[in-house]
Scaffold this motif. Structure first.
Motif, PDB file in Angstrom:
ATOM      1  N   PRO A 197      44.461  33.226  63.066  1.00  0.00           N
ATOM      2  CA  PRO A 197      45.635  32.769  63.819  1.00  0.00           C
ATOM      3  C   PRO A 197      46.287  31.513  63.260  1.00  0.00           C
ATOM      4  O   PRO A 197      47.466  31.243  63.551  1.00  0.00           O
ATOM      5  CB  PRO A 197      45.068  32.507  65.221  1.00  0.00           C
ATOM      6  N   HIS A 198      45.558  30.741  62.467  1.00  0.00           N
ATOM      7  CA  HIS A 198      46.101  29.515  61.889  1.00  0.00           C
ATOM      8  C   HIS A 198      46.906  29.765  60.616  1.00  0.00           C
ATOM      9  O   HIS A 198      47.582  28.855  60.127  1.00  0.00           O
ATOM     10  CB  HIS A 198      44.970  28.538  61.557  1.00  0.00           C
ATOM     11  N   ILE A 199      46.825  30.964  60.050  1.00  0.00           N
ATOM     12  CA  ILE A 199      47.445  31.246  58.761  1.00  0.00           C
ATOM     13  C   ILE A 199      48.724  32.050  58.987  1.00  0.00           C
ATOM     14  O   ILE A 199      48.699  33.078  59.666  1.00  0.00           O
ATOM     15  CB  ILE A 199      46.484  32.040  57.860  1.00  0.00           C
ATOM     16  N   PRO A 200      49.852  31.598  58.445  1.00  0.00           N
ATOM     17  CA  PRO A 200      51.099  32.346  58.650  1.00  0.00           C
ATOM     18  C   PRO A 200      51.038  33.733  58.021  1.00  0.00           C
ATOM     19  O   PRO A 200      50.312  33.961  57.047  1.00  0.00           O
ATOM     20  CB  PRO A 200      52.163  31.474  57.971  1.00  0.00           C
ATOM     21  N   LYS A 201      51.785  34.660  58.569  1.00  0.00           N
ATOM     22  CA  LYS A 201      51.836  36.014  58.039  1.00  0.00           C
ATOM     23  C   LYS A 201      52.225  35.962  56.570  1.00  0.00           C
ATOM     24  O   LYS A 201      53.162  35.254  56.189  1.00  0.00           O
ATOM     25  CB  LYS A 201      52.850  36.850  58.832  1.00  0.00           C
ATOM     26  N   PHE A 213      34.641  36.572  50.841  1.00  0.00           N
ATOM     27  CA  PHE A 213      35.665  35.950  51.689  1.00  0.00           C
ATOM     28  C   PHE A 213      37.065  36.397  51.253  1.00  0.00           C
ATOM     29  O   PHE A 213      37.927  36.669  52.078  1.00  0.00           O
ATOM     30  CB  PHE A 213      35.540  34.424  51.589  1.00  0.00           C
ATOM     31  N   SER A 214      37.268  36.495  49.957  1.00  0.00           N
ATOM     32  CA  SER A 214      38.587  36.836  49.417  1.00  0.00           C
ATOM     33  C   SER A 214      39.070  38.205  49.860  1.00  0.00           C
ATOM     34  O   SER A 214      40.243  38.380  50.243  1.00  0.00           O
ATOM     35  CB  SER A 214      38.557  36.795  47.884  1.00  0.00           C
ATOM     36  N   ILE A 215      38.187  39.196  49.798  1.00  0.00           N
ATOM     37  CA  ILE A 215      38.621  40.570  50.055  1.00  0.00           C
ATOM     38  C   ILE A 215      39.080  40.763  51.507  1.00  0.00           C
ATOM     39  O   ILE A 215      40.152  41.330  51.740  1.00  0.00           O
ATOM     40  CB  ILE A 215      37.521  41.570  49.652  1.00  0.00           C
ATOM     41  N   PRO A 216      38.337  40.300  52.520  1.00  0.00           N
ATOM     42  CA  PRO A 216      38.857  40.419  53.882  1.00  0.00           C
ATOM     43  C   PRO A 216      40.192  39.703  54.080  1.00  0.00           C
ATOM     44  O   PRO A 216      41.068  40.201  54.805  1.00  0.00           O
ATOM     45  CB  PRO A 216      37.756  39.784  54.743  1.00  0.00           C
ATOM     46  N   GLU A 232      43.714  41.340  55.303  1.00  0.00           N
ATOM     47  CA  GLU A 232      44.510  40.809  56.419  1.00  0.00           C
ATOM     48  C   GLU A 232      45.971  40.573  56.029  1.00  0.00           C
ATOM     49  O   GLU A 232      46.785  40.189  56.852  1.00  0.00           O
ATOM     50  CB  GLU A 232      43.902  39.506  56.936  1.00  0.00           C
ATOM     51  N   GLY A 233      46.290  40.772  54.737  1.00  0.00           N
ATOM     52  CA  GLY A 233      47.667  40.659  54.287  1.00  0.00           C
ATOM     53  C   GLY A 233      48.018  39.365  53.595  1.00  0.00           C
ATOM     54  O   GLY A 233      49.190  39.146  53.242  1.00  0.00           O
ATOM     55  N   PHE A 234      47.026  38.503  53.363  1.00  0.00           N
ATOM     56  CA  PHE A 234      47.303  37.225  52.724  1.00  0.00           C
ATOM     57  C   PHE A 234      47.206  37.343  51.202  1.00  0.00           C
ATOM     58  O   PHE A 234      46.458  38.178  50.676  1.00  0.00           O
ATOM     59  CB  PHE A 234      46.317  36.164  53.219  1.00  0.00           C
ATOM     60  N   ASP A 235      47.959  36.504  50.503  1.00  0.00           N
ATOM     61  CA  ASP A 235      47.807  36.372  49.055  1.00  0.00           C
ATOM     62  C   ASP A 235      46.655  35.413  48.803  1.00  0.00           C
ATOM     63  O   ASP A 235      46.652  34.292  49.307  1.00  0.00           O
ATOM     64  CB  ASP A 235      49.090  35.831  48.425  1.00  0.00           C
ATOM     65  N   VAL A 236      45.677  35.840  48.020  1.00  0.00           N
ATOM     66  CA  VAL A 236      44.444  35.086  47.843  1.00  0.00           C
ATOM     67  C   VAL A 236      44.318  34.601  46.398  1.00  0.00           C
ATOM     68  O   VAL A 236      44.463  35.392  45.458  1.00  0.00           O
ATOM     69  CB  VAL A 236      43.213  35.935  48.209  1.00  0.00           C
ATOM     70  N   ILE A 237      44.048  33.317  46.249  1.00  0.00           N
ATOM     71  CA  ILE A 237      43.719  32.730  44.958  1.00  0.00           C
ATOM     72  C   ILE A 237      42.227  32.396  44.992  1.00  0.00           C
ATOM     73  O   ILE A 237      41.796  31.556  45.785  1.00  0.00           O
ATOM     74  CB  ILE A 237      44.525  31.457  44.677  1.00  0.00           C
TER      75      ILE A 237
END
Length: 241
Positions: A53-57, A71-74, A78-83
């Motif tokens: 909930p703290h992370i913007p769409k 951690f990265s894959i979930p 969830e739709g986030f861009d992950v570095i």
């Protein structure tokens, strides 16, 4: 001679979505064990419901100490861009293989510290072997690395780097003071120094980062309880004031 470690593949569900992890270690106290046992996403450091909930769409997530992508894959699902940042070369190989199916994840081989240098050393690789491997470790200052590689600014940062947070945060002053994302910071209070040339946890009195300075800019809780000090091992959630 080093013991030969057997590796296997396993699949675990995250919110009813199967994730396949490759080349898992068959022994040791590590994330591989929790994957094989099917209990990974019951761990406190892998509870995402209070974080999302703290992370913007479509926000940007940094996974610092990504290991093999647990951690990265979930976060990508969830739709986030992950570095994803990982410092140990063998783990980077496995991380890239696990994340190959997820185009929203970008992997960098980089260990974070308070200075840029390249050394051949043992490294706390989270593999929990009897004798850690030596490898070429590429230490970077994260603020500089972000600028040099044109990496987008984060909305959320997870840090879990086995005590090296006490040095790595010296290289994140722009992130801490100016970018001000949400943080999940694992603080390894008095984590024992296991290897020569791997500093691990460095107390403030011996030159480690002054964690009390973070309260100027963030409201901080540990394991869900508001706190005014970094005084124990745990997951600290830092929300900008």
């Amino acid at each position: 001679a080093r013991n030969v470690i057997k590796m296997t593949d396993a699949t675990i569900n995250y919110r009813d979505t199967p994730i396949k992890f490759y080349d898992l270690l068959d022994k040791g106290y590590n994330m591989d064990t929790f994957i094989r046992e099917g209990s990974l996403y019951t761990r406190g450091d892998h509870h995402f419901g209070s974080l999302i909930p703290h992370i913007p769409k479509e926000g940007v997530v940094y996974d610092i100490g990504a290991y093999i992508g647990t951690f990265s894959i979930p976060m990508a699902l969830e739709g986030f861009d992950v570095i994803a940042f990982e410092g140990f070369p063998k783990n980077v190989e496995r991380l890239k293989k696990n994340c190959e199916a997820y185009p929203k994840i970008k992997v960098y081989e980089a260990a974070l510290s308070n200075e840029k240098r390249e050394v051949v050393t043992q490294f706390n690789d989270c593999m929990d072997e009897e004798e850690a491997q030596e490898a070429i470790i590429k230490y970077v200052l994260l603020d500089d690395f972000i600028a040099e590689n044109d990496i987008p600014a984060p909305d959320f940062i997870k840090v879990d780097i086995e005590g090296m947070e006490t040095l790595a945060l010296f290289g994140m002053s722009n992130l801490v003071k100016n970018v001000k994302p949400i943080w999940q910071l694992c603080y390894h209070h008095n984590h024992p120094d296991k290897y020569t040339d791997y500093p691990g946890f460095v107390p403030t009195a011996k030159g480690g980062f002054d964690f009390s300075s973070l309260f100027e800019d963030y409201d901080i809780s540990c394991d869900g309880v508001p706190t005014q000090s970094f005084d124990r091992w745990g997951e600290y959630l830092m929300i900008p004031k």
